[in-house]
Design an enzyme around this catalytic site. Structure first.
Site, PDB file in Angstrom:
ATOM      1  N   LYS A  56      -8.603  14.304   3.400  1.00  0.00           N
ATOM      2  CA  LYS A  56      -7.750  13.118   3.492  1.00  0.00           C
ATOM      3  C   LYS A  56      -6.906  13.294   4.746  1.00  0.00           C
ATOM      4  O   LYS A  56      -6.887  14.382   5.325  1.00  0.00           O
ATOM      5  CB  LYS A  56      -6.847  12.987   2.250  1.00  0.00           C
ATOM      6  CG  LYS A  56      -6.089  14.278   1.909  1.00  0.00           C
ATOM      7  CD  LYS A  56      -5.318  14.208   0.594  1.00  0.00           C
ATOM      8  CE  LYS A  56      -6.156  14.254  -0.647  1.00  0.00           C
ATOM      9  NZ  LYS A  56      -6.229  13.017  -1.392  1.00  0.00           N
ATOM     10  N   ARG A  57      -6.196  12.243   5.167  1.00  0.00           N
ATOM     11  CA  ARG A  57      -5.306  12.400   6.310  1.00  0.00           C
ATOM     12  C   ARG A  57      -4.307  13.529   6.043  1.00  0.00           C
ATOM     13  O   ARG A  57      -3.899  13.761   4.907  1.00  0.00           O
ATOM     14  CB  ARG A  57      -4.573  11.085   6.593  1.00  0.00           C
ATOM     15  CG  ARG A  57      -5.463  10.032   7.259  1.00  0.00           C
ATOM     16  CD  ARG A  57      -5.926  10.457   8.641  1.00  0.00           C
ATOM     17  NE  ARG A  57      -4.853  10.436   9.607  1.00  0.00           N
ATOM     18  CZ  ARG A  57      -4.681   9.488  10.511  1.00  0.00           C
ATOM     19  NH1 ARG A  57      -5.528   8.490  10.615  1.00  0.00           N
ATOM     20  NH2 ARG A  57      -3.670   9.550  11.363  1.00  0.00           N
ATOM     21  N   THR A  74      -8.302   6.820  -3.079  1.00  0.00           N
ATOM     22  CA  THR A  74      -9.657   6.362  -3.439  1.00  0.00           C
ATOM     23  C   THR A  74     -10.652   7.510  -3.308  1.00  0.00           C
ATOM     24  O   THR A  74     -11.707   7.497  -3.943  1.00  0.00           O
ATOM     25  CB  THR A  74     -10.099   5.176  -2.557  1.00  0.00           C
ATOM     26  OG1 THR A  74      -9.791   5.466  -1.199  1.00  0.00           O
ATOM     27  CG2 THR A  74      -9.390   3.894  -2.982  1.00  0.00           C
ATOM     28  N   LYS A  95       0.921  14.568   1.045  1.00  0.00           N
ATOM     29  CA  LYS A  95      -0.361  14.915   0.412  1.00  0.00           C
ATOM     30  C   LYS A  95      -0.448  16.412   0.100  1.00  0.00           C
ATOM     31  O   LYS A  95      -1.340  16.865  -0.587  1.00  0.00           O
ATOM     32  CB  LYS A  95      -1.525  14.456   1.298  1.00  0.00           C
ATOM     33  CG  LYS A  95      -1.588  12.927   1.429  1.00  0.00           C
ATOM     34  CD  LYS A  95      -2.720  12.502   2.359  1.00  0.00           C
ATOM     35  CE  LYS A  95      -2.711  11.010   2.653  1.00  0.00           C
ATOM     36  NZ  LYS A  95      -3.310  10.215   1.560  1.00  0.00           N
ATOM     37  N   HIS A 139       0.785  -1.238   0.000  1.00  0.00           N
ATOM     38  CA  HIS A 139       0.000   0.000   0.000  1.00  0.00           C
ATOM     39  C   HIS A 139       0.812   1.280   0.000  1.00  0.00           C
ATOM     40  O   HIS A 139       0.237   2.357  -0.045  1.00  0.00           O
ATOM     41  CB  HIS A 139      -0.936   0.040   1.214  1.00  0.00           C
ATOM     42  CG  HIS A 139      -2.154  -0.801   1.067  1.00  0.00           C
ATOM     43  ND1 HIS A 139      -3.312  -0.322   0.499  1.00  0.00           N
ATOM     44  CD2 HIS A 139      -2.390  -2.088   1.395  1.00  0.00           C
ATOM     45  CE1 HIS A 139      -4.227  -1.291   0.500  1.00  0.00           C
ATOM     46  NE2 HIS A 139      -3.686  -2.364   1.038  1.00  0.00           N
ATOM     47  N   LYS A 151     -14.098   8.772  -5.588  1.00  0.00           N
ATOM     48  CA  LYS A 151     -15.412   9.135  -5.028  1.00  0.00           C
ATOM     49  C   LYS A 151     -15.857  10.494  -5.565  1.00  0.00           C
ATOM     50  O   LYS A 151     -17.024  10.681  -5.936  1.00  0.00           O
ATOM     51  CB  LYS A 151     -15.350   9.149  -3.493  1.00  0.00           C
ATOM     52  CG  LYS A 151     -15.137   7.762  -2.908  1.00  0.00           C
ATOM     53  CD  LYS A 151     -14.672   7.791  -1.445  1.00  0.00           C
ATOM     54  CE  LYS A 151     -14.182   6.398  -1.048  1.00  0.00           C
ATOM     55  NZ  LYS A 151     -13.514   6.388   0.261  1.00  0.00           N
TER      56      LYS A 151
END
Length: 843
Positions: free
Chosen positions: A569-570, A677, A575, A378, A681
């Site tokens: 998101k986290r 993911t 990110k 992952h 969405k």
């Protein structure tokens, strides 16, 4: 503007949930009243909203049990190959509405509850999220369970029943504060304890080698109590099981020590054993080598493997006597999927059981183990890879350490024979890392112990093959596969966006719900004025509804006709929430420098949790809230720009914000986000994407056409080239005046007047050791955001792009992902046959 229809009112007008038959409605009412009556007889004589919620949950659960029992009977009789999905996280969210959708009960429940003078949506809001996960990995497991049931696979999710899930996030003075998530406080209507299947798990002790074999003795025992949760497929009467283990101390715990005179102390010490399932570790993409975490990992593996073997041995329904004695056929009847390296101990544990307990020959046992297990990687971030100290294993799992050493020796002998004299290759490929602290590399253990290794998006699988596991790929290229992630369209379209699901169903029918590739048919309507209007109207209604929710929950007023620009998101440096911050500051400065100029109004929403020990992530949250504080209170800005931090982002909040978003931010440094993911969405729910060529964004751009996403920034090759050249942040700082202004404002205390040095760590990181090269993509990002503004001013063209994105999102269904796992890794075929419902007698 007219108030938006409630989802309840909308459901009266619609197709996708099926018409509520009068019989169904009467049935639901009767059942609801019966459950409510039992609740009140037991406790009180006046019902609270929570009583109504439980009455409804139990009513819906009644519709599951017959199907659940029948599904399990069906499996016992057919004895199919069973799929075991092992994960330390299952981020399930709420269950009530999902169960109603999958059983086709939503309309009947809605009508029945309405007739009783209650509001279904209000009751749904009472349910706690099952937050047994951190983010993508745990939510993926939840989507996979939904797809496996919908595809009729004999699949089981196995994990831990954490008493406390991911913490609740409060924002206090702009800082994140964590609160324990006591999600079981009022009970969980969906789980069933199964004490009859309780199993022992062993820790510590020592190993005895005798002529008759090997024994692990003098261990400490913890009991694993299973709790089963039903997992319904979509309208196919299949109900699978998620089994979560809870730790229980045995009744003689600490009392067997002959000289313990303190009985009270001994009983209090039961907590030590039961702490194993107390709390979810709140780290996302970060390894924290704590003994309690290793205990959790072995606990779930040891309990699960005993269960798998018990089920393999007794194949007939209701029979607990061993039938099969040979393990020859084990890999033909059992597939174990390891969700990351967290359940990697399955490999040495299966070896231990086969060799020490079942007396299978070592080489045969190794062949069985490899044919049974498969591993999903992952992440490529080095700080996320699990590397356990050998000393910890020696103490906690001495037999497993011996087995790992033996497996590693076998593996290295093979490598040495193929590459004679290449000692550096042996060092790189060893499961044991030498050094001051010898460590076990769990990813290497997974690769050698599995018959299939997969990444979760094409670009990630390529990085896995050519970088992370390059040596292993050269050794066994046939092992390596790609399985691009997906999301379940039941929760992430039907449930969260009924309005959109309806306008789609009106045009192309309902087949897309279980075959998302059918969305391609929408391409025929891309120029259909009526359809364009309908899609835009649904988005506007979702935005109004979310605005009302924000105002009610957080007392923030936002402009519903502004662009909803969302990054949820986290919180993590890779990110690049900081890049988003720099854009917000740049927009602010542009508005300030010419307040009379017309701007495209935006509401920038950023949400996500920071791991409690991740200092930089917590500083990033403080920066976002501080920027919001300044911008949202500046009279020159007015309605043109707002920056909102969405507190306590979780599954149930995602279900509200995603359908309301116009712009989805997926802006990680190329080569760092394995898949993502959330990106899928947003695409399915009618937002456009601004993103880098990273993770599944690459395949989204390929499906929809790169010109239908806002793609910017370095590609993986550019990042690698910049690494070779050396990334120098100062160069960008000096060359780009708007970037310099933004950094100077952060650094001078413009956004933290009470504490001017507040963000020095952030600025220092950005200027001197930014692994994720925020400044290198700043210019391209700002320019790309300008193109977003341009298109947003033309709602017609914007909506056409939205429709094209929705139409091209079919690949990203977890049904497609699971079909690929089934056929290419597990060796089973999905089935579309419906199990007969409980009210129809069996053949």
């Amino acid at each position: 503007m007219a108030a938006p229809l409630s989802d309840g009112e909308k459901r009266k007008q619609i197709s996708v949930r099926g018409i509520a038959g009068l019989g169904d409605v009467a049935e639901v009412r009767k059942s609801f009243n019966r459950h409510l009556h039992f609740t009140l007889v037991k406790d009180r004589n006046v019902a609270t909203p929570r009583d109504y919620f439980f009455a409804l949950a139990h009513t819906v659960r009644d519709h599951l049990v017959g199907r659940w029992i029948r599904t399990q009977q069906h499996y016992y009789e057919r004895d199919p190959k069973r799929i075991y999905y092992l994960s330390l996280e299952f981020y399930m969210g709420r269950t009530l509405q999902n169960t109603m959708v999958n059983l086709g009960l939503q309309n009947a429940c809605d009508e029945a509850i309405y007739q009783l003078g209650l509001d279904l949506e209000e009751l749904e809001e009472i349910e706690e999220d099952a937050g047994l996960g951190n983010g993508g990995l745990g939510r993926l497991a939840a989507c996979f369970l939904d797809s496996m049931a919908t595809l009729g696979l004999a699949a089981y999710g196995y994990g831990i029943r954490y008493e406390f899930g991911i913490f609740n996030q409060k924002i206090v003075d702009g800082w994140q504060v964590e609160e324990a998530d006591d999600w079981l406080r009022y009970g969980n209507p969906w789980e069933k304890a199964r004490p009859e299947y309780m199993l022992p798990v062993h820790f510590y002790g020592r190993v005895e080698h005798n002529p008759e074999g090997v024994k692990w003795v003098d261990t400490q025992v913890v009991l694993a109590m299973p709790y089963d949760t039903p997992v319904p497929g979509y309208k196919n009467n299949t109900v699978n099981t998620m089994r979560l283990w809870s730790a229980k101390a045995p009744n003689d715990f600490n009392l067997q020590e002959f000289n313990v005179g303190d009985y009270i102390e001994a009983v209090l010490d039961r907590n030590l054993a039961e702490n194993i399932s107390r709390v979810l570790y709140p780290n996302d993409n970060f390894f924290e080598g704590k003994e309690l975490r290793l205990k959790q990992e072995y606990f779930v593996v040891a309990a699960t493997l005993q269960d798998i073997i018990r089920r393999f041995k007794s194949s007939k329904f209701g029979c607990r006597d061993p039938v099969r004695t040979s393990f020859e056929t084990f890999p033909d009847k059992v597939a174990i999927q390891l969700n990351d390296t967290h359940p990697a101990l399955s490999i040495p544990e299966l070896m231990r059981i086969l060799v020490d307990v079942e007396k299978v020959d070592w080489d045969k046992a190794w062949e069985i183990t490899k044919r049974t297990c498969a591993y999903t990687n992952h992440t490529v971030l080095p700080e996320a890879l699990e590397r356990w100290p050998v000393s910890m294993f020696e103490k906690l799992l001495p037999r497993h350490l011996e087995i790992i050493y033996a497996l590693n020796q076998m593996h290295l002998d093979r490598v040495a024979a193929l590459y004679p004299g290449d000692v550096d290759r042996l060092r790189r490929m060893s499961v044991i890392e030498e050094g001051d602290c010898k460590r076990i590399n769990m990813a290497h253990l997974c690769v050698i112990g599995s018959h299939a290794v997969n990444g979760v998006a094409r670009i990630h699988s390529d990085i896995v093959k050519h970088s992370v596991f390059k040596d292993f790929y050269e050794l066994e290229p046939e092992k390596f596969q790609n399985k691009t992630n997906g999301i379940t369209p039941r929760r992430w379209l039907l449930l969260c966006n009924p309005g959109l699901a309806d306008v789609i169903a009106e045009k192309i029918g309902e087949g897309f719900v279980t075959d998302l590739s059918q969305l391609k048919k929408l391409l025929d309507f891309i120029d259909n004025k009526m359809f364009i209007r309908d899609v835009a109207k649904v988005k506007q209604e979702n935005k109004l509804k979310f605005s009302a929710y924000l105002e009610e929950q957080y007392k923030v007023k936002i402009n519903p006709s502004s662009m909803f620009d969302v990054q949820v998101k986290r919180i993590h440096e890779y990110k690049r929430q900081l890049l988003n911050c720099l854009h917000a500051i740049t927009l602010y400065n542009r508005i300030r420098s010419d307040p009379s100029k017309s701007f495209v109004p935006r509401t920038i929403m950023i949400g996500g949790k920071a791991a409690p020990g991740y200092h930089m992530a917590k500083m990033i949250i403080k920066l976002i809230t501080s920027i919001g504080e300044v911008i949202n209170n500046d009279p020159y800005v007015g309605d043109k720009l707002k920056v909102i931090f969405l507190e306590n982002y979780r599954v149930s909040l995602a279900e509200k914000v995603i359908p309301a978003a116009d712009l989805s931010q997926q802006i990680s440094t190329a080569g760092t986000e394995a898949s993502g993911t959330g990106n899928m969405k947003f695409m399915l729910n009618g937002a456009l994407t601004i993103g880098t060529m990273d993770g599944a964004n690459v395949e989204m751009a390929e499906e929809a056409g790169e010109e239908n996403l806002f793609i910017f920034g370095m590609r993986v090759e550019d990042v690698e080239a910049l690494d070779r050249k050396g990334y120098n942040a100062l160069e960008y700082y000096e060359r780009l005046p708007e970037l310099r202004q933004a950094i100077d404002q952060i650094s001078s205390g413009f956004f933290s007047p009470g504490d001017p040095g507040c963000f020095r760590d952030v600025v220092n990181m950005l200027m001197h050791h930014d692994r994720f090269k925020v400044f290198a993509d700043y210019e391209a990002y700002i320019k790309c955001q300008g193109q977003v503004d341009q298109l947003f001013m033309d709602p017609w063209e914007w909506t056409k792009k939205v429709i094209r994105n929705i139409a091209c999102s079919g690949k990203f269904s977890s049904d497609r992902t699971i079909t690929e796992y089934a056929q290419e890794i597990w060796g089973v075929e999905p089935s579309s046959t419906k199990i007969p419902p409980p009210n129809i007698p069996r053949d």
